[in-house]
Design a protein around this motif. Structure first.
Motif, PDB file in Angstrom:
ATOM      1  N   THR A 186       0.827  -1.206   0.000  1.00  0.00           N
ATOM      2  CA  THR A 186       0.000   0.000   0.000  1.00  0.00           C
ATOM      3  C   THR A 186       0.863   1.259   0.000  1.00  0.00           C
ATOM      4  N   ARG A 195      -7.539  -4.581   7.187  1.00  0.00           N
ATOM      5  CA  ARG A 195      -7.261  -3.291   7.819  1.00  0.00           C
ATOM      6  C   ARG A 195      -6.626  -2.321   6.825  1.00  0.00           C
ATOM      7  N   ARG A 211      -8.450  -0.040   3.877  1.00  0.00           N
ATOM      8  CA  ARG A 211      -8.999   1.305   4.036  1.00  0.00           C
ATOM      9  C   ARG A 211      -8.069   2.376   3.475  1.00  0.00           C
ATOM     10  N   ARG A 212      -6.828   2.000   3.168  1.00  0.00           N
ATOM     11  CA  ARG A 212      -5.877   2.979   2.653  1.00  0.00           C
ATOM     12  C   ARG A 212      -6.119   3.252   1.171  1.00  0.00           C
ATOM     13  N   GLU A 213      -5.490   4.304   0.685  1.00  0.00           N
ATOM     14  CA  GLU A 213      -5.698   4.712  -0.704  1.00  0.00           C
ATOM     15  C   GLU A 213      -5.325   3.607  -1.679  1.00  0.00           C
ATOM     16  N   ALA A 234      -6.832  -1.383  -1.685  1.00  0.00           N
ATOM     17  CA  ALA A 234      -7.873  -2.234  -2.271  1.00  0.00           C
ATOM     18  C   ALA A 234      -7.280  -3.426  -3.023  1.00  0.00           C
TER      19      ALA A 234
END
Length: 501
Positions: A102, A137, A140-142, A145
């Motif tokens: 991520t 968890r 949820r970050r940019e 996904a």
């Protein structure tokens, strides 16, 4: 949750402090098939906190890297260092590689995804259950996904980096396996259902109830009944009800729902009785401990032509022992004219029934004399005392403060002290202040905290103007509670009370 993050920060500090076993010994985990205790599992927040803490602590005051270990370099602030760490000969913890998937730097992100895909594909049955909580968890970050999509694809039998052997490029070729086998998917999902991470169990449940899941209605009902989390239980419950509607009644599945621990699931079982042709059994659930289940049972009794009110009244007047939930259920559908029947239960030998009668009378606006309620304050049953105090709250100002003050003495049982203090605080005035000061050092933490809050917020000058105690008494109470105030605030309060304080 805070302890989990602290565990990650402590591991980071130990790593940068020279503890060579810090990450492997403190954070790396697998989802064991049999849980042996909380020490065997580290949640996703610990890894995220570890990543942040290493980046914060890794430099000395002179800008020198404090550790050259691959775990430290993988959390480095410089993207080039992070990218180089992904090519290290010693493979870093996959959890840190997953976090780098991520990353905000595209080169780091793409390289991390290649490394992670190859590592997971070696043994997806162990790797995916271990990584799933962190995957969800980070979703949820940019850029989070991607991992969630790959996990869903792998468990859905579709092409996935987590199943490609060895590199993600093989997804575009015809050689090598691209998806997990049915046995692998079943193994992974079964272990996800047992995860201690709530989000992971919910994720597994959503996968399992998707169209074509193939789980029978009895198994869906069993999982709904056994699940302690309401949201996850609702997923299983809705799937079970849909299966019942599609495939027809199943008595065993309905009975399983009726035995569930969560009221929502039991209520669904009650409503399912009608479609199963078992509406007459609804009366058994009129005395359920949940108001939701009782309401559903009353609805079904009415749909079947019965009268819930008459059934409840028969339970209260009949020869069988009275259940406290029968009293509560009767109060939910009775009116004020029925108050004498409930009032007679204030002499019942079982404390739970007496408490239910008091709560029911409040619901029905049934009158109970102050003297009776005051007598019930001294009950050995804590539930009765609590309900009596709640019934007395509207008339607290007309109660004898000295009588209540006697009941906050240290030798009184805790539930009586709590009830008396509740009434004294509601009564207010100097009686409430005296009681609060008296309980500042009580043995019960809850009473101490409430007393200290009451004294700290007390309007001392308004009490003096209202004639609630003279300046000398208020000054004495202020002195006894002086440790709650700063020097300036204490001096200010004393000046407002006058020289006698």
């Amino acid at each position: 949750m805070g302890q989990e993050a602290e565990k990650g920060r402590a591991a980071a500090a130990a790593l940068l402090g020279g503890d060579g076993t810090a990450v492997g010994g403190r954070l790396t985990w697998t989802e064991p098939k049999v849980w042996t205790g909380p020490e065997t599992w580290t949640g996703p927040r610990a890894w995220i906190a570890f990543d942040k803490e290493v980046r914060r602590l890794q430099y000395t005051a002179y800008g020198v890297l404090r550790s050259t270990r691959v775990e430290a370099r993988l959390c480095h602030a410089d993207g080039r260092v992070r990218a180089a760490a992904l090519g290290a000969s010693r493979f870093p913890p996959p959890e840190l590689v997953l976090i780098r998937c991520t990353d905000w730097v595209p080169a780091v992100r793409e390289r991390a995804r290649e490394v992670l895909g190859g590592a997971v594909a070696k043994d997806p049955e162990d790797a995916l259950p271990a990584l799933a909580p962190l995957v969800l968890r980070l979703g949820r970050r940019e850029h989070g996904a991607w991992a969630v999509q790959q996990l869903e694809a792998a468990l859905g039998g579709r092409d996935s980096v987590f199943a490609a052997w060895w590199r993600p490029e093989q997804l575009s070729t015809t050689s090598g396996p691209k998806s997990l086998t049915d046995a692998q998917r079943t193994s992974v999902v079964d272990r996800l259902h047992l995860s201690r991470d709530l989000a992971t169990r919910q994720f597994a449940a959503r996968l399992a109830v998707a169209p074509g899941h193939g789980i029978g209605v009895r198994e869906l009902a069993r999982r709904a009944a056994a699940e302690p989390d309401p949201l996850t239980a609702r997923l299983w419950n809705d799937a079970a009800l849909a299966a019942l509607a599609a495939d027809g009644p199943d008595d065993e599945a309905v009975d399983t729902l009726l035995r569930a621990r969560i009221p929502m699931v039991r209520a669904a079982g009650v409503t399912a009785l009608r479609r199963s042709g078992r509406a007459r059994e609804a009366s058994r659930h009129l005395v359920d401990r949940s108001s939701l289940v009782r309401a559903c049972a009353r609805w079904l009794v009415k749909q079947d032509g019965g009268d819930p009110y008459a059934h409840y009244r028969a339970l209260l007047e009949g020869p069988e022992p009275v259940s406290p939930y029968a009293v509560t259920g009767f109060a939910e559908c009775a009116g004020r004219p029925d108050a004498p029947l409930v009032r007679g239960l204030l002499e019942h030998p079982e404390g739970a029934v007496r408490a239910a009668a008091l709560a029911g009378l409040r619901r029905m606006n049934g009158h109970v004399e102050d003297a009776v309620l005051i007598r019930l304050l001294d009950e050995p049953s804590a539930s009765v005392t609590r309900e009596a105090s709640l019934s007395l709250l509207p008339v607290a100002r007309r109660l004898d403060p000295d009588h209540l003050a006697e009941r906050i003495a240290p030798e009184r049982p805790l539930h009586i002290r709590r009830a008396a203090f509740r009434l004294l605080r509601e009564r207010g005035g100097i009686a409430g202040l005296r009681a609060s000061v008296a309980l500042l050092e009580d043995s019960d933490p809850g009473l101490r905290e409430t007393a200290r809050e009451t004294v700290s917020l007390w309007d001392w000058q308004a009490g003096l103007r209202a004639g609630e105690g003279d300046a000398a008494e208020l000054g004495g109470l202020l002195t006894r509670s002086a440790h709650l105030f700063g020097d300036y605030q204490l001096a200010l309060l004393r000046s407002r009370l006058g020289p006698t304080s």
